[in-house]
Design a protein around this motif. Structure first.
Motif, short mmCIF file in Angstrom:
data_model
loop_
_atom_site.label_atom_id
_atom_site.label_comp_id
_atom_site.label_asym_id
_atom_site.label_seq_id
_atom_site.Cartn_x
_atom_site.Cartn_y
_atom_site.Cartn_z
N GLN A 242 -4.86 8.95 -35.60
CA GLN A 242 -5.26 9.33 -34.25
C GLN A 242 -6.71 9.78 -34.13
OE1 GLN A 242 -1.99 10.97 -35.12
NE2 GLN A 242 -2.40 13.14 -35.01
N GLN A 243 -7.36 10.10 -35.27
CA GLN A 243 -8.78 10.44 -35.24
C GLN A 243 -9.67 9.21 -35.47
OE1 GLN A 243 -6.67 12.49 -37.34
NE2 GLN A 243 -6.42 13.85 -35.61
N GLY A 244 -9.05 8.06 -35.67
CA GLY A 244 -9.81 6.84 -35.90
C GLY A 244 -10.15 6.57 -37.36
N LYS B 98 10.10 -2.32 -44.94
CA LYS B 98 9.78 -2.38 -43.51
C LYS B 98 9.94 -1.00 -42.88
CE LYS B 98 9.01 -4.76 -39.71
NZ LYS B 98 7.70 -5.21 -39.39
N HIS B 99 8.85 -0.49 -42.30
CA HIS B 99 8.90 0.84 -41.71
C HIS B 99 7.87 0.98 -40.60
CE1 HIS B 99 5.59 1.33 -44.60
NE2 HIS B 99 5.21 2.37 -43.89
N HIS B 100 8.00 2.09 -39.89
CA HIS B 100 7.10 2.44 -38.80
C HIS B 100 6.51 3.82 -39.12
CE1 HIS B 100 8.94 -0.93 -36.77
NE2 HIS B 100 10.11 -0.41 -37.05
N HIS B 101 5.63 4.32 -38.25
CA HIS B 101 4.98 5.60 -38.52
C HIS B 101 5.20 6.62 -37.40
CE1 HIS B 101 2.25 3.30 -41.38
NE2 HIS B 101 3.00 4.10 -42.11
N LEU B 102 5.40 7.86 -37.82
CA LEU B 102 5.43 9.01 -36.93
C LEU B 102 4.11 9.75 -37.13
CD1 LEU B 102 8.95 10.35 -37.94
CD2 LEU B 102 8.38 9.27 -35.77
N PHE B 103 3.40 10.04 -36.05
CA PHE B 103 2.13 10.76 -36.11
C PHE B 103 2.29 12.11 -35.41
CE2 PHE B 103 0.81 6.35 -36.35
CZ PHE B 103 -0.27 6.37 -37.22
N CYS B 104 1.92 13.20 -36.09
CA CYS B 104 1.92 14.50 -35.44
C CYS B 104 0.57 14.66 -34.73
CB CYS B 104 2.12 15.65 -36.43
SG CYS B 104 2.10 17.27 -35.62
N VAL B 105 0.61 14.89 -33.43
CA VAL B 105 -0.61 15.01 -32.64
C VAL B 105 -1.30 16.35 -32.84
CG1 VAL B 105 0.15 13.35 -30.90
CG2 VAL B 105 0.62 15.79 -30.57
N ILE C 228 1.33 12.17 -41.08
CA ILE C 228 1.85 10.82 -40.86
C ILE C 228 3.09 10.68 -41.74
CG2 ILE C 228 1.41 8.34 -41.01
CD1 ILE C 228 -1.63 9.12 -40.99
N GLU C 229 4.18 10.26 -41.14
CA GLU C 229 5.42 10.13 -41.88
C GLU C 229 6.02 8.75 -41.65
OE1 GLU C 229 9.64 12.39 -41.76
OE2 GLU C 229 7.86 13.68 -41.88
N ASP C 230 6.61 8.19 -42.70
CA ASP C 230 7.26 6.90 -42.59
C ASP C 230 8.64 7.05 -41.96
OD1 ASP C 230 5.14 5.64 -43.88
OD2 ASP C 230 6.03 5.87 -45.85
N LEU C 231 8.99 6.05 -41.16
CA LEU C 231 10.31 5.97 -40.55
C LEU C 231 10.82 4.57 -40.86
CD1 LEU C 231 12.49 7.19 -38.67
CD2 LEU C 231 11.20 6.22 -36.76
N ARG D 6 4.87 -3.45 -35.20
CA ARG D 6 5.29 -2.16 -35.75
C ARG D 6 5.29 -1.13 -34.65
NH1 ARG D 6 4.24 -1.76 -41.80
NH2 ARG D 6 3.74 -3.88 -42.35
N LEU D 7 6.19 -0.20 -34.80
CA LEU D 7 6.33 0.87 -33.84
C LEU D 7 5.54 2.08 -34.31
CD1 LEU D 7 7.90 1.73 -31.28
CD2 LEU D 7 9.75 2.45 -32.79
N GLU D 8 4.79 2.69 -33.40
CA GLU D 8 4.02 3.90 -33.71
C GLU D 8 4.49 4.98 -32.76
OE1 GLU D 8 -0.43 4.91 -32.70
OE2 GLU D 8 -0.32 3.50 -34.37
N LEU D 9 5.00 6.06 -33.33
CA LEU D 9 5.51 7.16 -32.52
C LEU D 9 4.62 8.38 -32.71
CD1 LEU D 9 9.21 6.61 -33.54
CD2 LEU D 9 8.22 6.12 -31.31
N ARG D 10 4.20 8.98 -31.62
CA ARG D 10 3.35 10.17 -31.67
C ARG D 10 4.10 11.33 -31.07
NH1 ARG D 10 -2.07 8.84 -32.72
NH2 ARG D 10 -2.33 6.61 -32.84
N GLY D 11 4.02 12.48 -31.74
CA GLY D 11 4.73 13.66 -31.26
C GLY D 11 4.32 14.88 -32.05
N VAL D 12 5.18 15.85 -32.13
CA VAL D 12 4.91 17.11 -32.82
C VAL D 12 5.92 17.26 -33.95
CG1 VAL D 12 4.67 19.60 -32.58
CG2 VAL D 12 4.01 18.10 -30.69
#
Length: 146
Positions: free
Chosen positions: A79-81, A91-98, A103-106, A135-141
């Motif tokens: 998220q900071q570039g 095969k996985h997607h990523h969870l990003f804590c804003v 960054i965590e694999d899902l 791929r799915l990218e999920l952002r949250g807390v």
């Protein structure tokens, strides 16, 4: 014995994509082969140096590009570039804590209701692009920041 088996696995993976085995490539793949490892090139370089490996930053950058181009790594932006690399091949997607940047694999298999094929087909029909992967990218807390 386990180390020899691991080295043979890396040699096989490199050979499969037409690359020769080198110690920098093996060390990079070994580090990135873990779930939830998403370093920047500089973080990877520092981690390898801490392990006592004699490797240059330019060697890390060069091999990351070669391994990415060969399909052995996935490159993405946080998220900071910042450019980050992921060698976890299931095969996985990523969870990003804003808040903290974690960054965590899902695993994709844990999301049976997410089917990327209709998304790929819709984008292809609307844009004319050929989509190799979705791929799915999920952002949250994350739990630690809540």
């Amino acid at each position: 014995m386990a180390r020899t088996k691991e080295r043979d696995t890396f040699r096989s993976r490199l050979k499969t994509v037409g690359l020769r085995h080198t110690m920098p490539r093996e060390r990079i793949l070994s580090f990135l082969d873990k779930k939830n490892a998403h370093p920047t090139p500089e973080e990877l370089y520092q981690s390898l140096k801490k392990k006592g490996y004699a490797i240059g930053l330019s060697t890390v950058y060069l091999n990351l590009q070669v391994l990415r181009d060969a399909g052995l790594l996935w490159e993405f932006k946080d998220q900071q570039g910042n450019t980050r690399y992921d060698g976890f091949t299931e095969k996985h997607h990523h969870l990003f804590c804003v808040q903290c940047g974690t960054i965590e694999d899902l695993l994709a298999k844990d999301l049976p209701e997410f089917d990327p094929e209709p998304v790929k087909k819709a984008v292809e029909s609307r844009t004319g692009w050929f989509i190799e992967d979705a791929r799915l990218e999920l952002r949250g807390v994350c739990p630690n920041c809540q």
